[in-house]
Design a protein around this motif. Structure first.
Motif, short mmCIF file in Angstrom:
data_model
loop_
_atom_site.label_atom_id
_atom_site.label_comp_id
_atom_site.label_asym_id
_atom_site.label_seq_id
_atom_site.Cartn_x
_atom_site.Cartn_y
_atom_site.Cartn_z
N LEU A 23 11.55 -0.70 -1.25
CA LEU A 23 10.60 -1.65 -0.67
C LEU A 23 11.12 -3.08 -0.68
O LEU A 23 10.49 -3.97 -0.09
N ARG A 24 12.24 -3.31 -1.34
CA ARG A 24 12.75 -4.68 -1.41
C ARG A 24 13.07 -5.24 0.00
O ARG A 24 12.72 -6.38 0.32
N GLU A 25 13.74 -4.44 0.82
CA GLU A 25 14.19 -4.94 2.13
C GLU A 25 13.02 -5.33 3.04
O GLU A 25 13.02 -6.44 3.59
N PRO A 26 11.99 -4.45 3.25
CA PRO A 26 10.89 -4.89 4.11
C PRO A 26 10.13 -6.08 3.56
O PRO A 26 9.66 -6.93 4.33
N LEU A 27 10.02 -6.18 2.24
CA LEU A 27 9.33 -7.33 1.66
C LEU A 27 10.12 -8.61 1.92
O LEU A 27 9.55 -9.64 2.32
N GLU A 28 11.43 -8.56 1.71
CA GLU A 28 12.25 -9.75 1.96
C GLU A 28 12.24 -10.12 3.44
O GLU A 28 12.27 -11.31 3.78
N GLU A 29 12.19 -9.12 4.30
CA GLU A 29 12.14 -9.40 5.75
C GLU A 29 10.86 -10.15 6.11
O GLU A 29 10.89 -11.11 6.90
N LEU A 30 9.73 -9.73 5.55
CA LEU A 30 8.47 -10.40 5.83
C LEU A 30 8.41 -11.81 5.24
O LEU A 30 7.74 -12.69 5.78
N LEU A 31 9.10 -12.03 4.13
CA LEU A 31 9.06 -13.32 3.46
C LEU A 31 10.02 -14.35 4.08
O LEU A 31 9.95 -15.53 3.74
N ASP B 163 0.87 -1.18 0.00
CA ASP B 163 0.00 0.00 0.00
C ASP B 163 0.90 1.22 0.00
O ASP B 163 1.44 1.62 1.02
N LEU B 164 1.07 1.81 -1.18
CA LEU B 164 2.02 2.90 -1.37
C LEU B 164 1.37 4.25 -1.16
O LEU B 164 0.33 4.55 -1.76
N GLY B 165 1.97 5.07 -0.31
CA GLY B 165 1.50 6.43 -0.09
C GLY B 165 2.53 7.43 -0.57
O GLY B 165 3.54 7.07 -1.17
N VAL B 166 2.29 8.70 -0.28
CA VAL B 166 3.20 9.75 -0.71
C VAL B 166 4.51 9.71 0.07
O VAL B 166 5.59 9.92 -0.49
N SER B 167 4.45 9.38 1.36
CA SER B 167 5.65 9.40 2.20
C SER B 167 5.92 8.11 2.95
O SER B 167 6.91 8.01 3.67
N ARG B 168 5.04 7.12 2.79
CA ARG B 168 5.25 5.86 3.47
C ARG B 168 4.50 4.76 2.73
O ARG B 168 3.61 5.03 1.91
N ALA B 169 4.88 3.54 3.03
CA ALA B 169 4.20 2.38 2.45
C ALA B 169 3.99 1.34 3.54
O ALA B 169 4.77 1.26 4.50
N VAL B 170 2.94 0.56 3.40
CA VAL B 170 2.71 -0.58 4.28
C VAL B 170 2.79 -1.84 3.42
O VAL B 170 2.08 -1.95 2.42
N VAL B 171 3.67 -2.75 3.81
CA VAL B 171 3.86 -4.00 3.08
C VAL B 171 3.15 -5.12 3.83
O VAL B 171 3.41 -5.34 5.02
N HIS B 172 2.24 -5.81 3.14
CA HIS B 172 1.49 -6.91 3.73
C HIS B 172 1.89 -8.21 3.02
O HIS B 172 2.00 -8.24 1.79
N VAL B 173 2.07 -9.28 3.78
CA VAL B 173 2.38 -10.59 3.22
C VAL B 173 1.48 -11.62 3.88
O VAL B 173 1.20 -11.54 5.08
N ASP B 174 1.01 -12.60 3.10
CA ASP B 174 0.16 -13.66 3.65
C ASP B 174 0.38 -14.93 2.85
O ASP B 174 0.87 -14.89 1.71
N ASP B 175 0.03 -16.06 3.44
CA ASP B 175 -0.03 -17.32 2.70
C ASP B 175 -1.18 -17.23 1.71
O ASP B 175 -2.21 -16.60 1.99
N ILE B 176 -1.03 -17.85 0.56
CA ILE B 176 -2.11 -17.82 -0.43
C ILE B 176 -3.40 -18.39 0.16
O ILE B 176 -4.50 -17.92 -0.15
N ALA B 177 -3.26 -19.38 1.03
CA ALA B 177 -4.44 -19.97 1.66
C ALA B 177 -4.99 -19.09 2.78
O ALA B 177 -6.08 -19.35 3.28
N GLY B 178 -4.26 -18.03 3.17
CA GLY B 178 -4.73 -17.09 4.17
C GLY B 178 -4.41 -17.52 5.59
O GLY B 178 -4.04 -18.67 5.86
N GLY B 179 -4.55 -16.56 6.51
CA GLY B 179 -4.43 -16.87 7.92
C GLY B 179 -3.08 -16.66 8.55
O GLY B 179 -2.90 -16.90 9.75
#
Length: 381
Positions: free
Chosen positions: A116-124, A78-94
């Protein structure tokens, strides 16, 4: 896999079917044929079946179908003007997780995506491999859901192949979608009866709008449905807009416009949140600006409501948390529309849109994984 097998998987993935009986009823297959299709998907590791919670009927507990865990992960940014929120989930959810990242959208798509690469890789880390990504942006998105089109607050992004850049960086299918559309999708899916007509309006630094018609997102021929930000407000201030005209809704009623006006009058707020905080503390100028903005937004939305006749009008973002703004929108809409048009209309607000955005974005990423990614290749074998 046969077309029928794909159809069964899609029904379970989207939540339309939760049992073999549901599949037989929806598809018109015989119960035995539906069971055969389900058994094949279970053997291939795409579906699982487990006992549903609740009391057994006739001595046998009902069984529910679900996507198999471990198929992969999906992400929504979720990209904003000054910040982004990165969400990760299993395809099956939960198994959802999220991280915030500070950034400057004006640095351009390449720099932002790299940030955004670093926070995404951290969550994964420790999760199944990423299968698809949805990037939500605060601007219009073209029909191909890959390019940002004439964004007012994203300098350097216009016409860029954002999906292509992200796909090259993350090596998965990428869908780009307007943030208001993601909220509309998520809010619709989370409702008890997600088949109605819903209008979602985001009022933050800028103004966006998303339509759900008959339970489905309506994007228009070129993906521009809901772009009310460049509607000229009759009688509004003659403020120049990035589109080349003057008096557009975005430059007379958005959070950024109100903050600028407040500062010209000697106020100290520098963000829409700070402006709303001033109004909560009884600042007369902030309250007046919010009320005027609500009237202007409401007058534009009255045309939308008269045209679509929705059941719900939902306002989101910092300004939606201000009673002066929300009440002005509500009164303007009801005053300008025929009573028959608003007879079933509910006007409400959801200031915190993180859950709806994540839900909508992860659902789009999941669909991309099954349509275009490695899972799609597995299903097609």
């Amino acid at each position: 896999m046969s077309r029928h097998g794909r159809d069964v998987l899609e029904l379970v993935r989207t939540g339309a079917a939760a049992s073999r009986a549901d599949i037989a009823r929806i598809t018109g297959m015989s119960p035995s044929t539906a069971s055969t299709r389900v058994d094949g998907l279970i053997r291939r590791g795409l579906l699982v079946e487990h006992e549903a919670a609740g009391e057994a009927r006739a001595g046998r507990r009902p069984r529910r179908l679900a996507l198999a865990p471990g198929l992969g992960s999906v992400a929504c940014i979720d990209l904003g003007v000054s910040r982004a929120v990165v969400h990760v989930d299993d395809i099956a959810g939960g198994h959802r997780a999220e991280l915030d990242a500070d950034l400057d959208v004006a640095t351009g798509p390449e720099a932002v995506l790299e940030r955004l690469r670093e926070p995404l890789e951290e969550l994964l880390a420790g999760r199944p491999a990423l299968q698809a990504l949805c990037l939500g942006v605060p601007g219009p998105v073209g029909a191909g859901r890959d390019r940002v089109v004439a964004p007012a607050r994203m300098p350097g992004w216009n016409g860029s192949d954002v999906a292509g850049l992200a796909q090259k960086l993350f090596d998965v299918p990428v869908v780009v979608e307007n943030d208001a559309n993601l909220i509309a999708l998520g809010e619709n899916d989370r409702r008890a009866e997600p088949h109605g007509d819903l209008v979602v309006v985001t009022v933050d630094a800028g103004i966006g709008c998303g339509f759900i018609v008959g339970g489905r997102l309506y994007r228009g021929a070129d993906g521009m449905a809901g772009d009310i930000s460049h509607t000229v407000v009759p009688g509004g201030p003659d403020v120049p807009c990035s589109c080349g005209r003057s008096g557009c809704l975005d430059v007379v009623a958005s959070g950024s416009a109100l903050v600028a006006e407040l500062r010209r009058s000697g106020g100290t707020a520098s963000t829409p949140d700070e402006l709303v905080a001033l109004a909560h503390d009884g600042d007369p100028l902030a309250t007046r600006l919010l009320r005027e903005a609500g009237q202007r937004v409401g007058n534009v939305l009255a045309t939308v409501v008269s045209f679509l006749n929705p059941t719900d009008l939902v306002l989101t973002g910092p300004l939606a948390d201000a009673p002066a703004f929300l009440s002005a929108v509500r009164s303007s809409v009801y005053d300008a529309c025929l009573p028959a048009t608003t007879a079933s209309l509910e006007v409400s607000s959801i200031p915190d849109t993180a859950a709806a955005t994540a839900h909508g974005g992860l659902a789009l990423a999941g669909a991309a994984a099954f349509e275009r990614g490695a899972i799609a290749d597995q299903v097609g074998r």
